[in-house]
Scaffold this active site. Structure first.
Site, PDB file in Angstrom:
ATOM      1  N   LYS A  52      -7.092  -1.068   9.142  1.00 32.56           N
ATOM      2  CA  LYS A  52      -8.380  -1.367   9.784  1.00 32.56           C
ATOM      3  C   LYS A  52      -8.223  -1.910  11.194  1.00 32.56           C
ATOM      4  CE  LYS A  52      -7.591  -5.151   6.903  1.00 32.56           C
ATOM      5  NZ  LYS A  52      -7.033  -5.165   5.543  1.00 32.56           N
ATOM      6  N   VAL A  78       0.823  -1.205   0.000  1.00 35.37           N
ATOM      7  CA  VAL A  78       0.000   0.000   0.000  1.00 35.37           C
ATOM      8  C   VAL A  78       0.857   1.255   0.000  1.00 35.37           C
ATOM      9  CG1 VAL A  78      -1.763   1.310   1.243  1.00 35.37           C
ATOM     10  CG2 VAL A  78      -1.906  -1.182   1.138  1.00 35.37           C
ATOM     11  N   LYS A  86     -13.792  -4.204  10.030  1.00 32.86           N
ATOM     12  CA  LYS A  86     -14.409  -3.198   9.160  1.00 32.86           C
ATOM     13  C   LYS A  86     -15.824  -2.851   9.616  1.00 32.86           C
ATOM     14  CE  LYS A  86     -11.547  -4.622   5.261  1.00 32.86           C
ATOM     15  NZ  LYS A  86     -11.488  -5.326   3.950  1.00 32.86           N
TER      16      LYS A  86
END
Length: 421
Positions: A100, A12, A200
């Protein structure tokens, strides 16, 4: 000129840097100022990277640089990410996170820290990757009384289930294919056991209902016990098995979040979300229903959401209080899973239809539930199990009682899944 730093140069983090320089001019136009990646933190060496002059192994190089006003956290895990993010916020540096697990476990504390130091902690990328869901919930849909959210929040499990449905693959074979395609980690536990989706739905629940929902308070069941027969029988009854993360506000004001394999009827759009795609369905009194759909993970999709937050943080001069929730050590506002109500998909061993119908009628009569529909049975062309949808909603507690009642009539319950109507 606005400088920002990136914590973590993995999938990422490298995607954030790559996408930023690919679309730098466009991003600067959106931000209203020139921008630059000033520092990239990672303990590893990248001697061949074109950004090696920006790399550092020392967090103080970022914390002590007053020209860095925004930080993109792409490390994953709670530590050292929590320590680094908190330190940045305490210095008045806004943080955009794709993490998350960090948000689900420490979100309330970090949001309060950001407010105390007049900066922001944003996390659009933490729930749906490229899917915009956090910002719509606290901005675009702010006028709604949102009472329920349900969605497919994990691409790995959705890919596996899609292969089981469309290609008649076993769970093990579909998982192996997901790993070969890079959709599943070598250790897929967080995905297939539902922990990723749990984090989430905790974030979405906290944002919508205003109190921090901790993962330990959410009933979570993954897909490892599902069989190909479960999937095929659900299809015969008109539904697809999906790992659904959901939260619903009950009449008494408590909320009931959960993550579990669920049969989604084909008339529900979520049943047609396949492959590694994610989708979130939001129910509100103004919008009725709105669905957000897209790639829920991946290098550039996640980087897109991270950079969207970075741009927003550069433009904001004060804390955005609509993206906020309170800590809640007392989790009594979270209802137990036994109170969750829906129709149920029930798979049983072979039995005479008359015997099944009689046993169901007696059970529903004992629960004072009127039957308004005839039970439809689905069976395979072999000596396997048969299945049906209960003709009326049951709480999970009542579903356990039904299983016991059928067992008393020598009808063995092989599996039971909720139905998303």
């Amino acid at each position: 000129m606005a400088n920002f730093a990136v914590l973590g140069f993995g999938v990422v983090g490298s995607g954030v840097v790559e996408l930023f320089y690919k679309n730098k001019k466009h991003i600067e136009e959106k931000a209203g100022t020139e921008m630059e990646v000033k520092k990239i933190l990672d303990l590893r060496d990248f001697p061949d990277s074109p950004y090696r002059d920006k790399l550092t192994t020392n967090m103080d190089d970022i914390l002590n640089d007053d020209s860095i006003t925004v930080v993109a956290e792409c490390m994953g895990g709670v530590e050292p990410a929590y320590t680094y993010v908190k330190a940045c916020l305490e210095r008045g540096k806004s943080v955009s996170s794709s993490n998350k697990e960090l948000v689900a476990k420490k979100g309330a504390e970090l949001l309060a820290c950001a407010a105390a130091h007049n900066c922001n902690f944003f996390f659009e990328a933490s729930v749906g990757g490229a899917i915009p869901i956090i910002r719509p919930l606290h901005k675009c849909l702010a006028a709604n009384d949102i009472h329920e959210i349900s969605g497919i929040l994990n691409g790995t499990t959705n890919f596996i289930l899609a292969k089981m449905i469309s290609d008649n693959m076993s769970f093990d074979d579909a998982l192996k294919l997901a790993q070969e395609n890079g959709y599943a980690e070598k250790d897929p536990t967080a995905d297939v056991e539902g922990f990723d989706a749990c984090r989430k739905i905790c974030i979405l629940s906290s944002l919508v209902f205003g109190k921090h929902v901790y993962p330990e308070s959410v009933y979570t069941k993954g897909i490892t016990s599902l069989t190909l027969e479960d999937v095929e029988l659900a299809k015969l009854l008109g539904g697809a098995v999906k790992l659904i993360a959901s939260v619903k506000r009950l009449e008494d004001g408590r909320i009931l979040p959960s993550v579990m394999p669920t049969v989604v009827p084909f008339h529900n759009m979520l049943s047609h979300v396949d492959d590694v795609f994610n989708a979130v369905m939001v129910n509100g009194d103004g919008i009725d229903k709105a669905m957000f759909y897209g790639r829920g993970a991946g290098k550039l999709p996640t980087a897109s959401a991270v950079l969207g937050d970075v741009i927003d943080e550069i433009k904001h001069e004060r804390t955005v209080f609509s993206q906020m929730w309170a800590d809640a050590a007392d989790q009594s506002f979270v209802a137990p899973i036994g109170e969750r109500s829906s129709r149920m998909f029930v798979k049983i061993s072979k039995a005479e239809p008359e015997k099944i119908t009689q046993a169901l009628s007696e059970f529903f009569r004992s629960q004072n539930i009127a039957l308004k529909a005839k039970v439809q049975l689905a069976g395979m062309h072999n000596d396997g199990c048969i299945a049906f949808f209960t003709p009326a909603p049951l709480t999970m507690h009542q579903a356990d009682q039904l299983a016991a009642a059928l067992s008393a009539d020598e009808i063995h319950v092989c599996a039971m899944l909720p139905v998303l109507d």
